[in-house]
Design an enzyme around this catalytic site. Structure first.
Site, mmCIF file in Angstrom:
data_model
loop_
_atom_site.group_PDB
_atom_site.id
_atom_site.type_symbol
_atom_site.label_atom_id
_atom_site.label_comp_id
_atom_site.label_asym_id
_atom_site.label_seq_id
_atom_site.Cartn_x
_atom_site.Cartn_y
_atom_site.Cartn_z
ATOM 1 N N GLY A 140 0.831 -1.194 0.000
ATOM 2 C CA GLY A 140 0.000 0.000 0.000
ATOM 3 C C GLY A 140 0.866 1.244 0.000
ATOM 4 N N SER A 141 0.362 2.291 0.620
ATOM 5 C CA SER A 141 1.057 3.573 0.568
ATOM 6 C C SER A 141 2.302 3.560 1.460
ATOM 7 C CB SER A 141 0.124 4.691 1.030
ATOM 8 O OG SER A 141 -0.301 4.460 2.357
ATOM 9 N N THR A 142 3.276 4.354 1.092
ATOM 10 C CA THR A 142 4.494 4.470 1.892
ATOM 11 C C THR A 142 4.170 5.037 3.272
ATOM 12 O OG1 THR A 142 5.839 4.655 -0.078
ATOM 13 C CG2 THR A 142 6.796 5.529 1.934
ATOM 14 N N GLU A 143 3.206 5.950 3.294
ATOM 15 C CA GLU A 143 2.779 6.546 4.563
ATOM 16 C C GLU A 143 2.286 5.466 5.549
ATOM 17 O OE1 GLU A 143 -0.713 8.726 3.681
ATOM 18 O OE2 GLU A 143 -1.054 9.338 5.751
ATOM 19 N N GLY A 190 2.869 2.279 5.239
ATOM 20 C CA GLY A 190 4.002 1.367 5.455
ATOM 21 C C GLY A 190 4.814 1.767 6.679
ATOM 22 N N GLU A 193 5.640 -3.604 0.574
ATOM 23 C CA GLU A 193 5.712 -3.273 -0.858
ATOM 24 C C GLU A 193 4.960 -1.957 -1.011
ATOM 25 O OE1 GLU A 193 4.774 -2.576 -4.258
ATOM 26 O OE2 GLU A 193 3.667 -4.473 -4.452
ATOM 27 N N CYS A 242 1.646 0.325 -8.438
ATOM 28 C CA CYS A 242 2.782 0.850 -7.676
ATOM 29 C C CYS A 242 3.974 1.059 -8.587
ATOM 30 C CB CYS A 242 3.124 -0.105 -6.550
ATOM 31 S SG CYS A 242 3.205 -1.805 -7.085
ATOM 32 N N GLU A 265 4.010 10.296 -5.941
ATOM 33 C CA GLU A 265 3.227 9.246 -6.598
ATOM 34 C C GLU A 265 1.794 9.739 -6.792
ATOM 35 O OE1 GLU A 265 2.179 5.575 -4.313
ATOM 36 O OE2 GLU A 265 2.925 4.541 -6.085
HETATM 37 P P1 NAI Z 1 -3.423 2.656 2.094
HETATM 38 O O1 NAI Z 1 -1.973 2.379 2.231
HETATM 39 O O2 NAI Z 1 -4.081 3.534 3.100
HETATM 40 O O3 NAI Z 1 -4.241 1.260 2.099
HETATM 41 C C1 NAI Z 1 -3.716 0.008 1.761
HETATM 42 C C2 NAI Z 1 -4.180 -1.030 2.773
HETATM 43 O O4 NAI Z 1 -3.720 -0.640 4.058
HETATM 44 C C3 NAI Z 1 -5.702 -1.155 2.902
HETATM 45 O O5 NAI Z 1 -6.028 -2.494 3.166
HETATM 46 C C4 NAI Z 1 -6.006 -0.297 4.114
HETATM 47 O O6 NAI Z 1 -7.188 -0.671 4.767
HETATM 48 C C5 NAI Z 1 -4.800 -0.570 4.977
HETATM 49 N N1 NAI Z 1 -4.511 0.484 5.950
HETATM 50 C C6 NAI Z 1 -4.759 1.809 5.856
HETATM 51 N N2 NAI Z 1 -4.363 2.449 6.974
HETATM 52 C C7 NAI Z 1 -3.854 1.502 7.799
HETATM 53 C C8 NAI Z 1 -3.278 1.528 9.091
HETATM 54 N N3 NAI Z 1 -3.167 2.676 9.783
HETATM 55 N N4 NAI Z 1 -2.836 0.372 9.631
HETATM 56 C C9 NAI Z 1 -2.936 -0.776 8.955
HETATM 57 N N5 NAI Z 1 -3.485 -0.869 7.733
HETATM 58 C C10 NAI Z 1 -3.930 0.255 7.146
HETATM 59 O O7 NAI Z 1 -3.664 3.211 0.648
HETATM 60 P P2 NAI Z 1 -4.948 4.020 0.111
HETATM 61 O O8 NAI Z 1 -5.376 5.008 1.139
HETATM 62 O O9 NAI Z 1 -5.933 3.047 -0.369
HETATM 63 O O10 NAI Z 1 -4.333 4.780 -1.132
HETATM 64 C C11 NAI Z 1 -3.550 5.946 -0.920
HETATM 65 C C12 NAI Z 1 -2.342 5.941 -1.803
HETATM 66 O O11 NAI Z 1 -1.508 4.846 -1.475
HETATM 67 C C13 NAI Z 1 -2.616 5.768 -3.272
HETATM 68 O O12 NAI Z 1 -2.979 6.969 -3.882
HETATM 69 C C14 NAI Z 1 -1.285 5.275 -3.754
HETATM 70 O O13 NAI Z 1 -0.400 6.344 -3.907
HETATM 71 C C15 NAI Z 1 -0.808 4.405 -2.620
HETATM 72 N N6 NAI Z 1 -1.103 2.977 -2.865
HETATM 73 C C16 NAI Z 1 -0.088 2.166 -3.266
HETATM 74 C C17 NAI Z 1 -0.335 0.847 -3.569
HETATM 75 C C18 NAI Z 1 0.737 -0.073 -4.016
HETATM 76 O O14 NAI Z 1 0.458 -1.012 -4.742
HETATM 77 N N7 NAI Z 1 1.983 0.113 -3.590
HETATM 78 C C19 NAI Z 1 -1.685 0.287 -3.508
HETATM 79 C C20 NAI Z 1 -2.683 1.208 -3.018
HETATM 80 C C21 NAI Z 1 -2.378 2.506 -2.734
#
Ligand code: NAI
Ligand code: MG
Length: 541
Positions: A292-295, A297, A314, A348, A445
């Site tokens: 998911g997001s680096t933030e 992560g 990742e 990503c 990104e």
């Molecule tokens: P996100 O990183 O918030 O969400 C991804 C996963 O993490 C989801 O299952 C979410 O429920 C979970 N999550 C969110 N906050 C969490 C926390 N505090 N603790 C544990 N798990 C948590 O990503 P989001 O908000 O959907 O998208 C935001 C940005 O992240 C996108 O615009 C993109 O830049 C990036 N992203 C990158 C991805 C990749 O494949 N590397 C995939 C999705 C988003």
């Protein structure tokens, strides 16, 4: 062949029929599901034939999958998952939180310590994992429909890429179950002269693994995570993205059908701040894997410090795609378009920074802009659709915000740049030029169908520019000079470098990030390292 069909062909990686044989794909009597197209505000009503099982699946409330049972969240809460092509509710899903995560972790612990899973031979485990792959292939159409409904991607892409890649991942990992090996090691212990030892290593499962996945490839990300975890004998609590909860739940049922014992994989849907955070912090979890997001992560890495669970990440990217003047221009143009527009740029590894050698810059960028303008946006179920909506209103807002900032900072928009229509979350394929390296659109990104293009003069210059990013996930190089390609590939700090291709994924090819793009690798045999502990055993003879 026009640019558009070239582009689609690139997306489909040259290999798959667009329309499957309905006879073999559909499970039962077809039902009709009315949808409205999100394009241009016209909202024409269209109907598509949904597989009956998919129709029934989304028609009733979806529960959590814990210890082999479908259960409601303890709180009784539910949430709606939306169809991004219309913004309308698609299905109601149980909303798990810390309490449900705890129940799932306990089930996974029991399955790891006492269940039949822990006593199975590697061959038995491998056969179950292989069957999961086969069942995904048998249900290809159902999975593809669920991905299109929940994520918005064109059905043809889900059929050609997401679902077959997920099936292949399980088959690839099934083979590894019987090939997890250690070494024998000859010792030279200086303070034990004359003693003889028999020393060896074994690779063992880490234990209970928490896995948190995103919405861009919902089924495929579940497969990338589950395949290696299962092949190495771990048990899992999987938290799918709240935007796309459906296919992982469908997969849970299929895994039970394949013979996976209760509690080995538990699926808890819910939101990141509640269910996800609880999983990352849980002391009963031995390893957490996140995409998911680096933030987020960073939050996961911090949450893992409580019990120092193992972590693999990742994360984001801002991948450079580099076109030299000696490249085949048509291949490079179609490849650059595919690199950014595949999956609507919600990858990503999207090739979101396009660098073209100065004397070819105008030709290549004009070609990519022409493709951008010709791509047909629409509901993923419509046969002509080449690009569906972004996944959510939030992503639409984020991508639109980046375009506003690019305009304010003086960038030039060569194609697209706006939301499409006023229904659903469609955004036009966009090409931006006249950028400076310090602009937000160049540095951050965007995660949408937006590419920034800039010229370069020399190999030294482009090597430095390509690496001028906190990310290091992917890169593309287009040239006929194979020495130059490999010389540049060695200088790029990224987990994957594609030469004269882009977005080529294979279960055998390791994937992951340098720098802030992540920790560890997925796929290939490298993934097994992230799911095993090494034990050294030393006996004096
Ligand atoms: P996100 O990183 O918030 O969400 C991804 C996963 O993490 C989801 O299952 C979410 O429920 C979970 N999550 C969110 N906050 C969490 C926390 N505090 N603790 C544990 N798990 C948590 O990503 P989001 O908000 O959907 O998208 C935001 C940005 O992240 C996108 O615009 C993109 O830049 C990036 N992203 C990158 C991805 C990749 O494949 N590397 C995939 C999705 C988003
Ligand atoms: Mg988020």
């Amino acid at each position: 062949m026009g640019v558009c069909s070239t582009w689609l062909r690139m997306c489909l990686a040259h290999n798959t029929k667009l329309v499957p044989n309905q006879g073999e794909a559909n499970a039962g009597p077809a039902s009709t599901y009315a949808r409205k197209s999100g394009r241009n505000g016209e909202q024409p009503v269209s109907t598509a034939t949904l597989d009956k099982r998919v129709h029934d699946f989304i028609g009733s409330r979806r529960q959590l999958f814990i210890d082999g049972q479908l259960v409601d969240a303890k709180s009784g809460k539910t949430f709606e998952t939306l169809n991004p092509a219309t913004g309308e509710p698609l299905a109601t899903v149980a909303e798990g939180d810390a309490v449900d995560i705890d129940l799932a972790v306990r089930a996974a612990r029991r399955a790891f310590e006492d269940g039949p899973w822990s006593r199975m031979t590697p061959s038995e485990r491998g056969r179950i994992i292989w069957r999961i792959g086969d069942l995904i292939s048998e249900r290809l159409e159902e999975f593809a429909e669920l991905e299109t409904l929940d994520n918005g991607k064109p059905l043809a892409i889900a059929r050609a890429a997401d679902v077959p890649l997920a099936a292949e991942l399980f088959r690839y990992m099934a083979g590894w179950a019987t090939k997890i090996e250690g070494n024998t090691i000859a010792l030279s212990v200086p303070y034990a002269p004359g003693a003889e030892f028999h020393a060896y290593t074994v690779r063992e499962p880490i234990g209970v693994v928490g896995q948190i996945i995103p919405w861009n490839f919902p089924l495929l990300m579940a497969a990338w995570k589950l395949g290696p975890a299962l092949a190495t004998g771990n048990t899992v609590v999987l938290k799918p993205a709240e935007q796309t909860p459906l296919s992982a739940l469908y997969l849970a049922e299929i895994m039970a059908e394949a013979g996976l014992p209760d509690g080995v994989v538990n699926v808890v849907n819910g939101f990141g701040e509640t269910a996800g955070a609880a999983l990352a912090a849980h002391d009963g979890v031995d390893k957490i894997a996140f995409t998911g997001s680096t933030e987020v992560g960073r939050l996961i890495a911090k949450a893992a410090t409580g019990n120092l669970k193992k972590v693999s990440l990742e994360l984001g990217g801002k991948s450079p795609n580099i076109v030299f003047s000696d490249a085949d221009p048509q291949a490079a143009i179609a490849g650059a378009a595919n690199a950014i527009f595949f999956n609507h740029g919600q990858c990503c590894v999207a090739g979101s920074r396009l660098y073209v050698e100065a004397d070819s810059f105008d030709e290549v960028v004009a070609g990519v802009a022409e493709i951008a303008k010709s791509i047909k946006l629409g509901d993923g179920f419509e046969g002509e659709t080449e690009m569906g909506p972004l996944v959510s209103d939030e992503q639409l807002g984020k991508v639109s915000g980046f375009l506003d900032s690019g305009r304010e900072e003086g960038a030039k928009i060569l194609a697209g740049g706006h939301r499409e229509g006023d229904r659903g979350y469609f955004f036009q394929p966009t090409v931006i030029a006249d950028t400076r390296p310090d602009m937000r659109v160049v540095k951050e990104e965007i995660f949408g169908p937006v590419v920034v293009a800039a010229p370069f003069q020399s190999l030294d210059e482009i090597a430095a520019t390509a690496n001028d990013s906190p990310y290091g996930l992917g890169a593309g190089i287009w040239t006929k000079d194979i020495s130059k390609a490999h010389a540049l590939a060695t200088r790029i700090r990224a987990g994957t470098v594609w030469i004269n291709c882009y977005n080529i994924f294979d279960a055998a090819l390791p994937f992951g990030g340098y720098k802030q793009s992540g920790w560890g690798r997925e796929m290939g045999h490298e993934a097994l390292e992230a799911y095993t502990e090494v034990k050294a055993i030393c006996a004096q003879l």
